[in-house]
Design an enzyme around this catalytic site. Structure first.
Site, mmCIF file in Angstrom:
data_model
loop_
_atom_site.group_PDB
_atom_site.id
_atom_site.type_symbol
_atom_site.label_atom_id
_atom_site.label_comp_id
_atom_site.label_asym_id
_atom_site.label_seq_id
_atom_site.Cartn_x
_atom_site.Cartn_y
_atom_site.Cartn_z
ATOM 1 C CD GLN A 95 45.865 -4.039 -62.101
ATOM 2 O OE1 GLN A 95 45.769 -2.609 -61.418
ATOM 3 N NE2 GLN A 95 45.768 -5.310 -61.563
ATOM 4 C CG HIS A 115 46.775 -7.278 -66.792
ATOM 5 N ND1 HIS A 115 45.694 -6.877 -65.882
ATOM 6 C CD2 HIS A 115 47.527 -8.130 -66.055
ATOM 7 C CE1 HIS A 115 45.867 -7.078 -64.616
ATOM 8 N NE2 HIS A 115 46.814 -8.191 -64.669
ATOM 9 C CB CYS A 126 53.681 -18.647 -86.904
ATOM 10 S SG CYS A 126 52.965 -17.167 -87.253
HETATM 11 ZN ZN ZN Z 1 50.944 -17.351 -87.968
#
Ligand code: ZN
Length: 246
Positions: A95, A115, A126
């Site tokens: 974790q 995690h 993007c």
């Molecule tokens: Zn970007």
């Protein structure tokens, strides 16, 4: 050290408690980040992070000053690497986002970061990835650094509240859990789902459950062994026992 020829049978789940002796604070313990400053948890809420540049700037400042950048692996991290090198370990499920298992020498392919990781940062628009250190280097000029490719919001690849776990991480963790003969939960309060559910899943699948944690967990009653000793003593001792078992 003698050579062992075991089939891998042990899966380990680690939480913040395995790193506290290296100076990385936990979140929910008596000295935890959120116990001492409940407002700090708000910096990790994905909705607030996305819509509020002020939250992002505070968040980046917090990451820049985080002890993780100076942390070193503990004796417990190193003991788990011995288990891996002996061929006994199926996987280390963690974790933690501090990367200390890998720094200690664990094969990155055997570590499942449930995690996420602080080492890298991604653009939420993007998807471009960059080292988090490079983003932190920009903070003096840009308190809320934007993606250099598209101008989108950047976020460390740590799983924030309200986000899904990384692709495949939970599936890999479930497979490693149901394959285990022994499942060892170390330094985790076993309160954060879905990861906490791996402990009862291991028991349902027939594994022996060992819990190593300073405080009680909700699954202690299912455990074959509960260890309250300090993790840096308990884990090396446990590894010695596991390697001595034929
Ligand atoms: Zn970007």
């Amino acid at each position: 050290m003698p050579h062992h020829h075991h089939a891998p049978t042990v899966t380990v789940l680690t939480g913040a408690g395995i790193s506290t002796s290296s100076g990385v604070p936990d979140f929910r313990g008596p000295q935890g980040v959120w116990t001492r400053d409940p407002a700090a948890a708000e910096l990790l809420e994905i909705d607030r992070y996305v819509r509020d540049a002020g939250v992002r700037a505070r968040g980046w400042r917090t990451w820049a000053g985080h002890p993780v950048w100076h942390a070193r692996p503990t004796p417990a991290h190193r003991a788990l690497v011995e288990l891996e090198r002996a061929g006994v370990l199926i996987a280390t499920l963690t974790q933690n986002f501090d990367g200390l298992h890998q720094v200690a020498g664990a094969d990155p392919a055997s570590v499942v970061e449930l995690h996420g990781s602080l080492a890298t940062t991604s653009c939420l628009r993007c998807g471009a990835g960059v080292p988090t250190r490079d983003v932190l280097d920009r903070l003096a000029a840009e308190p809320d650094p934007a993606c250099t490719a598209c101008g989108g919001v950047l976020k460390p690849d740590v799983v924030y509240f309200g986000e899904l776990l990384p692709d495949d991480a939970l599936a890999r963790a479930v497979a490693a859990t149901t394959d285990a003969h022994t499942f060892v939960a170390i330094g985790t309060t076993l309160t954060v789902h879905p990861v906490a559910g791996l402990a009862p899943l291991a028991v349902d699948a027939g594994a022996r459950l060992v819990v190593v944690n300073a405080e009680p967990t909700p699954y202690d009653h299912l455990a074959d062994e509960v260890v309250r000793a300090p993790i840096d003593e308990a884990v090396p001792a446990l590894v010695r026992d596991l390697l001595a078992t034929p």
